[in-house]
Design a protein around this motif. Structure first.
Motif, PDB file in Angstrom:
ATOM      1  N   UNK A 204      -5.540  12.133  40.837  1.00  0.00           N
ATOM      2  CA  UNK A 204      -6.238  13.057  41.162  1.00  0.00           C
ATOM      3  C   UNK A 204      -6.748  13.868  39.864  1.00  0.00           C
ATOM      4  N   UNK A 205      -5.968  14.029  38.916  1.00  0.00           N
ATOM      5  CA  UNK A 205      -6.280  14.643  37.735  1.00  0.00           C
ATOM      6  C   UNK A 205      -7.133  13.784  36.560  1.00  0.00           C
ATOM      7  N   UNK A 206      -6.953  12.530  36.843  1.00  0.00           N
ATOM      8  CA  UNK A 206      -7.478  11.720  35.956  1.00  0.00           C
ATOM      9  C   UNK A 206      -9.069  11.714  36.446  1.00  0.00           C
ATOM     10  N   UNK A 207      -9.277  11.517  37.749  1.00  0.00           N
ATOM     11  CA  UNK A 207     -10.477  11.233  38.127  1.00  0.00           C
ATOM     12  C   UNK A 207     -11.440  12.370  38.236  1.00  0.00           C
ATOM     13  N   UNK A 208     -11.072  13.449  38.132  1.00  0.00           N
ATOM     14  CA  UNK A 208     -11.977  14.834  38.073  1.00  0.00           C
ATOM     15  C   UNK A 208     -11.966  15.368  39.144  1.00  0.00           C
TER      16      UNK A 208
ATOM     17  N   UNK B  57     -11.163   7.885  44.770  1.00  0.00           N
ATOM     18  CA  UNK B  57     -10.142   6.973  44.055  1.00  0.00           C
ATOM     19  C   UNK B  57     -11.143   5.646  43.816  1.00  0.00           C
ATOM     20  N   UNK B  58     -12.231   5.237  44.236  1.00  0.00           N
ATOM     21  CA  UNK B  58     -13.073   4.222  43.734  1.00  0.00           C
ATOM     22  C   UNK B  58     -13.630   4.420  42.100  1.00  0.00           C
ATOM     23  N   UNK B  59     -13.800   5.641  41.903  1.00  0.00           N
ATOM     24  CA  UNK B  59     -14.279   5.942  40.743  1.00  0.00           C
ATOM     25  C   UNK B  59     -13.169   5.317  39.321  1.00  0.00           C
ATOM     26  N   UNK B  60     -11.837   5.399  39.887  1.00  0.00           N
ATOM     27  CA  UNK B  60     -10.924   4.973  38.914  1.00  0.00           C
ATOM     28  C   UNK B  60     -10.771   3.527  38.838  1.00  0.00           C
ATOM     29  N   UNK B  61     -11.196   2.772  39.869  1.00  0.00           N
ATOM     30  CA  UNK B  61     -11.260   1.165  40.065  1.00  0.00           C
ATOM     31  C   UNK B  61     -12.221   0.686  39.170  1.00  0.00           C
TER      32      UNK B  61
END
Length: 179
Positions: free
Chosen positions: A29-33, A39-43
């Motif tokens: 959550x902290x990484x993705x903004x 969570x798809x944004x991280x993938x």
């Protein structure tokens, strides 16, 4: 090593499901903004693509492990393997089909697989815990929060995914430790 694991099995299950996995979700959550991306944004992120795939596959493995232990006490073994096989297949398809702005077909398949995996996981959860009224009520409140938060943002948000993920991890780990 095997004796250590058997002696401390319940503590390891609770530690993993109630501390490690929620910490991984909070880190995501902290990484993705927070709270705008899901969570798809991280993938799809070039920097976090491989680590996020590894973490999500480990979380899927943990989910299947806990549901297997819970399911073996409540329903026939063949049905448990069938349920978890479908859940794993849908989740892996969702994981490895990226959501891309350029390809509507692949993005649509990703969304269908993600929603199908979520619905199938809910069916499994309700089937495996028929007598756990308190867990069902907590889970309904988590679903209600995620639904209302997603409706107010007009999209599935990272916060709703993280809240559901942490809630499921904690509840299933506690149920698994009891069995």
């Amino acid at each position: 090593m095997r004796e250590f694991i058997h002696q401390h099995e319940k503590h390891l299950i609770i530690f993993t499901g109630c501390i490690l996995i929620p910490a991984a979700f909070l880190a995501c959550m902290l990484i993705m903004g927070y709270p705008y991306d899901n969570l798809t944004g991280l993938l799809n992120d070039p920097v976090w693509r491989i680590p996020s795939h590894i973490v999500f596959l480990l979380m899927l493995t943990w989910l299947c492990f806990c549901l297997y232990r819970i399911g073996m006490k409540t329903i026939p073994k063949e049905l448990v393997l069938y349920d978890l096989g479908i859940l794993a297949l849908l989740s892996v398809v969702c994981l490895f089909l990226p959501y891309e702005e350029t390809s509507q077909l692949i993005s649509g398949l990703h969304i269908v697989a993600a929603y199908s995996a979520f619905i199938w996981m809910n069916i499994i959860f309700w089937r495996y815990i028929p007598n756990q009224t308190a867990m069902r009520n907590i889970y309904l409140l988590l679903l209600l929060f995620a639904l209302l938060h997603s409706l107010t943002r007009s999209a599935v948000t990272g916060l709703s995914e993280v809240v559901i993920g942490i809630g499921i991890s904690v509840m299933i780990s506690l149920l698994c430790a009891r069995t």
